[in-house]
Scaffold this active site. Structure first.
Site, PDB file in Angstrom:
ATOM      1  N   HIS A  23       2.170 -14.541   4.825  1.00 28.09           N
ATOM      2  CA  HIS A  23       1.104 -14.019   5.695  1.00 28.09           C
ATOM      3  C   HIS A  23       0.377 -15.174   6.399  1.00 28.09           C
ATOM      4  O   HIS A  23       0.093 -15.095   7.589  1.00 28.09           O
ATOM      5  CB  HIS A  23       0.061 -13.245   4.873  1.00 28.09           C
ATOM      6  N   LYS A  27      -0.738   3.042  -2.033  1.00 26.27           N
ATOM      7  CA  LYS A  27      -0.365   2.080  -3.081  1.00 26.27           C
ATOM      8  C   LYS A  27      -1.568   1.830  -3.992  1.00 26.27           C
ATOM      9  O   LYS A  27      -2.708   1.809  -3.522  1.00 26.27           O
ATOM     10  CB  LYS A  27       0.017   0.738  -2.456  1.00 26.27           C
ATOM     11  N   ARG A  76      10.600  -9.963   8.729  1.00 28.69           N
ATOM     12  CA  ARG A  76      11.310 -10.817   7.769  1.00 28.69           C
ATOM     13  C   ARG A  76      12.812 -10.627   7.816  1.00 28.69           C
ATOM     14  O   ARG A  76      13.570 -11.568   7.770  1.00 28.69           O
ATOM     15  CB  ARG A  76      10.807 -10.566   6.353  1.00 28.69           C
ATOM     16  N   SER A 118       4.024  -9.182  -1.167  1.00 30.11           N
ATOM     17  CA  SER A 118       2.937  -9.143  -2.148  1.00 30.11           C
ATOM     18  C   SER A 118       3.427  -8.512  -3.452  1.00 30.11           C
ATOM     19  O   SER A 118       3.003  -8.928  -4.536  1.00 30.11           O
ATOM     20  CB  SER A 118       1.752  -8.363  -1.589  1.00 30.11           C
TER      21      SER A 118
HETATM   22  N1  COA Z   1       5.134 -12.582   4.754  1.00 30.27           N
HETATM   23  C1  COA Z   1       5.024 -12.121   3.507  1.00 30.27           C
HETATM   24  N2  COA Z   1       4.978 -10.804   3.227  1.00 30.27           N
HETATM   25  C2  COA Z   1       5.009  -9.953   4.245  1.00 30.27           C
HETATM   26  C3  COA Z   1       5.108 -10.368   5.577  1.00 30.27           C
HETATM   27  C4  COA Z   1       5.178 -11.764   5.805  1.00 30.27           C
HETATM   28  N3  COA Z   1       5.290 -12.280   7.020  1.00 30.27           N
HETATM   29  N4  COA Z   1       5.128  -9.281   6.370  1.00 30.27           N
HETATM   30  C5  COA Z   1       5.038  -8.214   5.574  1.00 30.27           C
HETATM   31  N5  COA Z   1       4.970  -8.609   4.288  1.00 30.27           N
HETATM   32  C6  COA Z   1       4.913  -7.753   3.099  1.00 30.27           C
HETATM   33  C7  COA Z   1       3.556  -7.239   2.778  1.00 30.27           C
HETATM   34  O1  COA Z   1       2.895  -8.108   1.891  1.00 30.27           O
HETATM   35  C8  COA Z   1       3.879  -5.935   2.127  1.00 30.27           C
HETATM   36  O2  COA Z   1       4.263  -6.193   0.799  1.00 30.27           O
HETATM   37  P1  COA Z   1       4.099  -5.119  -0.347  1.00 30.27           P
HETATM   38  O3  COA Z   1       4.804  -3.871   0.119  1.00 30.27           O
HETATM   39  O4  COA Z   1       4.753  -5.801  -1.466  1.00 30.27           O
HETATM   40  O5  COA Z   1       2.618  -4.932  -0.494  1.00 30.27           O
HETATM   41  C9  COA Z   1       5.131  -5.441   2.806  1.00 30.27           C
HETATM   42  O6  COA Z   1       5.705  -6.596   3.351  1.00 30.27           O
HETATM   43  C10 COA Z   1       4.896  -4.425   3.872  1.00 30.27           C
HETATM   44  O7  COA Z   1       4.099  -5.006   4.856  1.00 30.27           O
HETATM   45  P2  COA Z   1       3.522  -4.154   6.061  1.00 30.27           P
HETATM   46  O8  COA Z   1       4.594  -3.354   6.698  1.00 30.27           O
HETATM   47  O9  COA Z   1       2.731  -5.081   6.899  1.00 30.27           O
HETATM   48  O10 COA Z   1       2.673  -3.096   5.343  1.00 30.27           O
HETATM   49  P3  COA Z   1       1.254  -3.154   4.765  1.00 30.27           P
HETATM   50  O11 COA Z   1       1.252  -2.142   3.702  1.00 30.27           O
HETATM   51  O12 COA Z   1       0.838  -4.508   4.384  1.00 30.27           O
HETATM   52  O13 COA Z   1       0.356  -2.665   6.042  1.00 30.27           O
HETATM   53  C11 COA Z   1      -0.205  -1.260   8.003  1.00 30.27           C
HETATM   54  C12 COA Z   1       0.741  -1.552   6.835  1.00 30.27           C
HETATM   55  C13 COA Z   1      -1.649  -1.511   7.638  1.00 30.27           C
HETATM   56  C14 COA Z   1       0.138  -2.175   9.134  1.00 30.27           C
HETATM   57  C15 COA Z   1       0.057   0.204   8.384  1.00 30.27           C
HETATM   58  O14 COA Z   1       0.213   0.983   7.241  1.00 30.27           O
HETATM   59  C16 COA Z   1      -1.032   0.813   9.220  1.00 30.27           C
HETATM   60  O15 COA Z   1      -1.160   0.498  10.379  1.00 30.27           O
HETATM   61  N6  COA Z   1      -1.833   1.702   8.599  1.00 30.27           N
HETATM   62  C17 COA Z   1      -2.947   2.384   9.269  1.00 30.27           C
HETATM   63  C18 COA Z   1      -2.690   3.871   9.459  1.00 30.27           C
HETATM   64  C19 COA Z   1      -1.950   4.111  10.734  1.00 30.27           C
HETATM   65  O16 COA Z   1      -2.378   3.758  11.822  1.00 30.27           O
HETATM   66  N7  COA Z   1      -0.789   4.760  10.582  1.00 30.27           N
HETATM   67  C20 COA Z   1       0.058   5.077  11.675  1.00 30.27           C
HETATM   68  C21 COA Z   1       0.874   3.880  12.059  1.00 30.27           C
HETATM   69  S1  COA Z   1       1.975   4.344  13.345  1.00 30.27           S
END
Ligand code: COA
Length: 164
Positions: A20, A44, A93, A131
């Protein structure tokens, strides 16, 4: 027109990883203002509260002048509009991230036509990192050094009760 460009980097950040931070550093030089937004109300079961996750982000991004750490609930597209952001930043990724991210990017643009999603290809050393991987290592007593910033290792050790 000399308009300030604001982007949002949203996520759970439970906890923030070196992957991140790599994205945050790189995105911070592309935009005038980068809002790192911790999502709450997720399905989660988090290890750290939103407040703790924001504190970790604050501590590990000190010195980056154009970063703001916030939290949000509800739709990202609405929050982006409220913040005057023109872009969402996401880290990609692997190919496996692509389909889901593509769908979210299109849905977000439909909800907020002014909002584009910018994907930064993760640095190779963080391809495997998430994460969940960090939490899994920590609860089994492994060392998370090299996965998360040094400044939050002790917080993770304290939470899991294992000293890795
Ligand atoms: N380096 C390390 N880890 C990374 C990464 C990177 N560059 N990019 C993503 N990850 C990891 C995250 O830590 C996360 O790990 P985990 O599943 O073990 O916790 C996983 O990859 C998924 O990441 P991401 O897709 O960014 O999901 P998120 O749960 O962290 O966040 C939101 C998702 C907040 C972006 C999304 O759910 C959202 O926009 N929610 C709001 C509601 C909404 O608008 N919904 C409609 C969307 S169309």
């Amino acid at each position: 027109m000399n308009e300030m460009k604001t982007a949002i980097y949203p996520g759970s950040f439970d906890p923030v990883t070196l992957g991140h931070l790599d994205i945050i550093r790189r995105a911070s030089v592309m935009f005038d203002r980068l809002i790192v937004a911790v999502m709450h109300n997720q399905n989660k079961q988090p290890m750290f509260s939103v407040r703790e996750r924001m504190d970790f982000l604050r501590r590990t991004t000190e010195g980056l002048p154009n970063i703001e750490i916030t939290s949000f609930g509800g739709l990202l597209a609405d929050y982006a509009k409220q913040q005057g952001a023109c872009a969402v930043v996401k880290g990609l990724r692997a190919v496996s991230d692509f389909e889901y991210e593509f769908q979210m990017a299109l849905a977000n643009r439909k909800l907020n036509p002014e909002l584009d999603t910018v994907f930064l290809m993760t640095s190779a050393e963080y391809m495997y990192l998430s994460s969940s991987v960090v939490k899994d290592i920590a609860v089994h007593g492994g060392s998370v050094a090299g996965f998360v910033p040094d400044g939050i290792i002790q917080d993770i050790v304290r939470r899991t009760g294992k000293d890795g």
